[in-house]
Scaffold this motif. Structure first.
Motif, short mmCIF file in Angstrom:
data_model
loop_
_atom_site.label_atom_id
_atom_site.label_comp_id
_atom_site.label_asym_id
_atom_site.label_seq_id
_atom_site.Cartn_x
_atom_site.Cartn_y
_atom_site.Cartn_z
N GLU A 3 36.91 48.34 47.45
CA GLU A 3 37.89 47.26 47.38
C GLU A 3 38.84 47.32 48.57
OE1 GLU A 3 41.36 45.78 44.38
OE2 GLU A 3 39.52 46.53 43.50
N GLN A 4 39.21 48.52 49.00
CA GLN A 4 40.10 48.68 50.16
C GLN A 4 39.49 48.06 51.40
OE1 GLN A 4 43.24 51.43 48.96
NE2 GLN A 4 43.33 50.03 50.32
N ALA A 5 38.20 48.24 51.57
CA ALA A 5 37.53 47.76 52.78
C ALA A 5 37.54 46.24 52.85
CB ALA A 5 36.10 48.28 52.82
N THR A 6 37.58 45.59 51.69
CA THR A 6 37.54 44.13 51.68
C THR A 6 38.89 43.52 51.31
OG1 THR A 6 36.78 44.13 49.39
CG2 THR A 6 35.08 44.09 51.10
N PHE A 10 46.72 40.22 54.26
CA PHE A 10 48.13 40.14 53.92
C PHE A 10 48.60 41.29 53.03
CE2 PHE A 10 45.93 37.59 50.73
CZ PHE A 10 46.44 38.09 49.55
N LEU A 11 47.68 42.05 52.48
CA LEU A 11 48.06 43.17 51.61
C LEU A 11 48.46 44.40 52.43
CD1 LEU A 11 45.31 43.02 48.83
CD2 LEU A 11 47.70 42.29 48.68
N MET A 12 49.45 45.11 51.91
CA MET A 12 49.86 46.38 52.52
C MET A 12 48.90 47.47 52.03
SD MET A 12 53.96 46.22 52.04
CE MET A 12 54.93 44.95 52.80
N GLU A 13 48.98 48.62 52.64
CA GLU A 13 48.13 49.73 52.25
C GLU A 13 48.36 50.07 50.77
OE1 GLU A 13 47.18 54.33 53.58
OE2 GLU A 13 48.37 53.05 54.88
N ASN A 14 47.29 50.26 50.03
CA ASN A 14 47.31 50.61 48.60
C ASN A 14 47.98 49.54 47.73
OD1 ASN A 14 46.01 53.12 49.03
ND2 ASN A 14 47.96 54.00 49.66
N GLU A 15 48.00 48.30 48.18
CA GLU A 15 48.57 47.19 47.41
C GLU A 15 47.43 46.34 46.88
OE1 GLU A 15 52.09 43.94 48.08
OE2 GLU A 15 50.75 44.30 49.75
N THR A 16 47.54 45.87 45.63
CA THR A 16 46.52 45.02 45.06
C THR A 16 47.14 43.74 44.49
OG1 THR A 16 46.65 46.14 42.93
CG2 THR A 16 44.99 46.95 44.46
N TRP A 35 49.43 28.24 47.23
CA TRP A 35 48.80 29.32 46.47
C TRP A 35 49.83 30.42 46.32
CZ3 TRP A 35 44.37 30.50 43.88
CH2 TRP A 35 43.43 29.48 43.81
N LEU A 36 50.07 30.82 45.09
CA LEU A 36 51.04 31.87 44.78
C LEU A 36 50.27 33.16 44.52
CD1 LEU A 36 54.12 31.71 44.49
CD2 LEU A 36 53.78 31.43 42.03
N VAL A 37 50.72 34.26 45.12
CA VAL A 37 50.06 35.55 44.96
C VAL A 37 51.12 36.59 44.58
CG1 VAL A 37 48.76 37.39 46.12
CG2 VAL A 37 48.23 34.99 46.62
N LEU A 44 55.88 38.57 45.93
CA LEU A 44 55.48 37.22 45.55
C LEU A 44 55.36 36.41 46.83
CD1 LEU A 44 54.87 35.34 43.17
CD2 LEU A 44 57.30 34.73 43.14
N LEU A 45 54.12 36.11 47.20
CA LEU A 45 53.81 35.43 48.45
C LEU A 45 53.32 34.02 48.15
CD1 LEU A 45 51.59 38.35 49.77
CD2 LEU A 45 53.97 37.97 50.38
N TYR A 46 53.59 33.09 49.06
CA TYR A 46 52.99 31.76 48.89
C TYR A 46 52.34 31.32 50.19
CZ TYR A 46 57.69 30.21 50.44
OH TYR A 46 58.87 30.05 51.11
N PHE A 47 51.17 30.68 50.01
CA PHE A 47 50.28 30.30 51.11
C PHE A 47 50.04 28.81 51.08
CE2 PHE A 47 49.49 34.67 50.11
CZ PHE A 47 49.14 35.28 51.30
N GLU A 48 49.67 28.22 52.24
CA GLU A 48 49.39 26.79 52.31
C GLU A 48 48.09 26.43 51.58
OE1 GLU A 48 48.88 25.54 56.37
OE2 GLU A 48 47.10 26.77 56.63
N ALA A 49 47.18 27.37 51.49
CA ALA A 49 45.89 27.19 50.80
C ALA A 49 45.45 28.55 50.29
CB ALA A 49 44.86 26.60 51.75
N GLU A 50 44.34 28.58 49.61
CA GLU A 50 43.86 29.85 49.04
C GLU A 50 43.69 30.89 50.15
OE1 GLU A 50 40.39 31.44 46.01
OE2 GLU A 50 40.38 29.36 46.65
#
Length: 100
Positions: A3-6, A10-16, A35-37, A44-50
């Protein structure tokens, strides 16, 4: 692990990612699809699309524990996240605001 490899860039190390979905972000009587993540850090991040399909990061709502944050579920579809000087209004088309 695998999972880490993929992991998305935008994720930090060891963040899911713990939750993600399409919302409408309201500001001054206008809405934009975003898109809210939510991550386990938590962020809590928001993106213009997925984001998995190349959506650009538009912003981040501070959930660092240092910034005073108020989260209010208004009804099945609407929630507000308030920090000093800013109120984020999100509408969830799937009526799952409380899940966030």
């Amino acid at each position: 692990g695998a999972e880490q490899a993929t992991s998305p860039s935008f994720l930090m190390e060891n963040e899911t990612v713990t939750m993600k979905g399409e919302v409408k972000k309201w500001r001054h009587f206008m809405s934009q699809r975003r898109w809210l993540v939510l991550t386990d850090r938590p962020r809590l991040l928001y993106f213009e699309a997925e984001p998995d399909k190349g959506g650009k990061l538009c912003g981040e709502v501070p959930l660092d524990g240092l910034t005073e944050t108020a989260i209010r579920v208004k009804d099945a579809k609407h929630m507000d996240v308030t920090i000093p000087g800013r109120n984020y209004m999100f509408e969830h088309p799937a009526s799952d605001a409380a899940a966030w």
